[in-house]
Design an enzyme around this catalytic site. Structure first.
Site: not given
Ligand code: 5GP
Length: 551
Positions: A138, A282
């Site tokens: 932070k 594929h």
């Protein structure tokens, strides 16, 4: 916008690189504050260190549950040094600021995996560590946060050269938040799995991990499915080992499509208990087979049979084996242009043979391969979750099949039906798979109408065959009526359908090609029509009662 590093807080579970870090920071004039066992490790490096309990004036307590959870620590991390008021307050409170926080938390995920008891796992849920990480992330305008020992070199460099710049501190903060997010999600997943929530569990019994995915970025990929798409591999924290955890032994970097195909290939090959090989293009199998009983080198045999399914399409394919790759298998694979070979392991000789090919990627699965229990599919704006299709699913046991037409299959035919039924689920729906002798010879998949999948399967069976150990004399090896010279491999074979035949026409195509037995789920409103066609042709047909769509 650099923040000089004068004072660092170090609290690490993983002590990797700690000595070098402490020495480097000390040499750069940085003062170090540390928790218990971290602090005890630092003097060994000849570096002075202040214990955090001296800073807080409060002992570490409750078996380490409370060490750094104290205003003197957190005010020192959270003060925004750009604000005069914050700086003044620190002075009034006699709190000294930290410029650098180095933390890595308790190994919660590893503890879960080790099979530890609930209490032991709970003890490994780090509270103070992630609190510091989040506080420092932070306050990145004033503080640098480091969670990864791999970055200690950068830390020492920064300490020597006036600190990290703002851009780097922001990146470090982002990595730190990702780290604590993954940590907390793993905790959510584990608690959900352990303690459940009765109401939810009743609704989704198969979804203990519904608390969400904890993903960590693993590697950037050159591109995604196409070159204009950016892509990366993320690894699920705490997941069972799979393709994302594979170890690459050789070859170019894996591509996005390589990963997709390798996953489809292992899923197909590892669906069998016996030695099995799948060749994928594929995301669909163009070859799949199990070793013949008594084969001298079972996995090499399974590969030869899987390659023979469709030797044309196997060009540029991804091969998965569910047993270590042997020298004999490598000798064959080296002559076939192949993108990836993935297996539990490779014989050293196999690695040597295949490594002669610069581009082939060899992937080992040292941790094995287990399908994730829950599968996720992205839809726009959300995510679908489902329990994964089981490797041993309802309907797999032929003892529970119903004979819908014809005579009960003999032992060899039944074995082929069992193989075909297991193999067809690795092809995209609608899928039809024709198989004699534990090897697919024709697979029709991905069609919008089952009829076309039947046509494709038969066409492939009867035009792509090279007479590997077969030819016109072998069973199912009659000369092709179309005169292509290829054996008619569908004749005398069996077929599996991943879902029911909605009409008799698809089945009729298989019958006309000479298929002698069929396994399918059954359950169509026109089952009677389909059964009549099978009976009229005198073929055997079993219903499994379960289907395996795969999209
Ligand atoms: P050490 O090995 O130095 O005794 O402890 C280091 C570990 O303690 C780090 O993994 C850090 O994340 C964790 N840690 C630091 N402060 C606290 C705290 O207040 N509570 C808990 N549970 N863990 C802490």
């Amino acid at each position: 916008d650099r923040v000089p590093i004068r004072r660092a807080l170090i609290s690490v579970y993983d002590k990797t690189g700690l000595e070098e870090l402490a020495q480097g920071l000390h040499a750069a004039g940085v003062r170090i504050v540390s928790t218990g066992s971290t602090a005890r490790n630092i003097p060994a490096a000849g570096v002075p260190v202040t214990e955090v309990s001296e800073v807080t004036g409060f002992p570490e307590c409750l078996d380490g549950r409370v060490k750094t959870l104290h205003p003197r620590v957190h005010a020192g991390i959270l003060a925004d040094r750009r604000l005069e008021d914050h700086v003044r307050q620190l002075k009034d409170l006699e709190v000294e600021a930290f410029d650098l926080v180095v933390v890595n938390p308790y190994p919660f995920v590893q503890t879960v995996r080790s099979g530890a008891s609930q209490d032991e796992v709970v003890e490994q849920i780090d509270i103070g560590g992630p609190s510091m990480v989040r506080a420092a992330a932070k306050n990145h305008p004033s503080v640098a946060i480091v969670v990864d020992p791999a970055r200690y070199g950068d830390v020492v460099e920064a300490a020597k050269s006036g600190g990290f710049d703002l851009k780097t501190r922001r990146r470090l903060a982002s990595l730190a938040f990702a780290h604590t997010a993954a940590y907390d999600t793993a905790g959510a997943k584990w608690t959900a799995a352990q303690f459940g929530d009765d109401a939810d569990a009743a609704e989704m019994p198969a979804f203990p991990p519904y608390a969400g995915l904890a993903l960590e970025r693993s590697e950037s990929l050159r591109y995604g499915e196409n070159p204009h798409q950016a892509a990366a591999l993320y690894v699920e924290v705490g997941a069972e080992p799979g393709i994302a955890q594979a170890e690459q032994l050789h070859g170019k970097a894996m591509s996005f499509n390589n990963y997709v195909d390798a996953d489809a290939a292992v899923r197909a090959a590892f669906g069998f208990a016996e030695p099995a090989v799948a060749v994928v293009k594929h995301a669909n199998p163009c070859g799949i087979a199990v070793a013949s009983p008594g084969a001298a080198d079972p996995i090499a045999d399974a590969h030869a049979k899987a390659h023979a399914t469709d030797p044309v399409s196997a060009f540029g394919g991804v091969i998965a084996a569910n047993r270590p790759v042997t020298e004999a298998m490598a000798e064959t694979v080296k002559n076939i242009f192949t993108e990836v070979v993935v297996a539990p392991a490779f014989e050293p000789e196999a690695v040597r043979i295949l490594s002669a090919k610069k581009n082939i990627r060899l992937l080992a699965l040292p941790g094995g391969f287990s399908r994730d229990a829950v599968e996720y599919k992205q839809v726009s704006g959300g995510m679908l979750l489902q329990a994964a299709d089981a490797i041993d699913a309802a309907g797999d046991d032929p003892a529970a099949w119903t004979l819908a037409a014809g005579e009960a299959a003999d032992e060899a035919t039944l074995a082929d039906l069992v193989f075909a039924w297991r193999a067809v689920r690795s092809a995209k729906s609608n899928a039809i798979l024709i198989a004699p002798n534990g090897a697919a010879v024709g697979i029709g998949m991905g069609q919008v109408i089952r009829l076309d999948s039947c046509r494709l399967a038969v066409e492939r069976a009867n035009t792509l065959g090279v007479a590997v150990g077969g030819g016109a004399d072998a069973p199912g090896g009659a000369e092709n009526a179309a005169g292509t010279g290829a054996p008619e491999r569908a004749r005398g074979a069996v077929a599996a359908s991943d879902a029911f035949f909605p009409f008799a026409d698809g089945l009729q195509i298989l019958i006309d090609a000479g298929v002698k037995a069929v396994v399918q789920p059954g359950g169509s409103v026109r089952d009677e029509e389909v059964i009549e066609a099978a009976k009229a042709a005198g073929i055997t047909m079993y219903f499994t009662g379960a289907r395996h769509f795969f999209h």
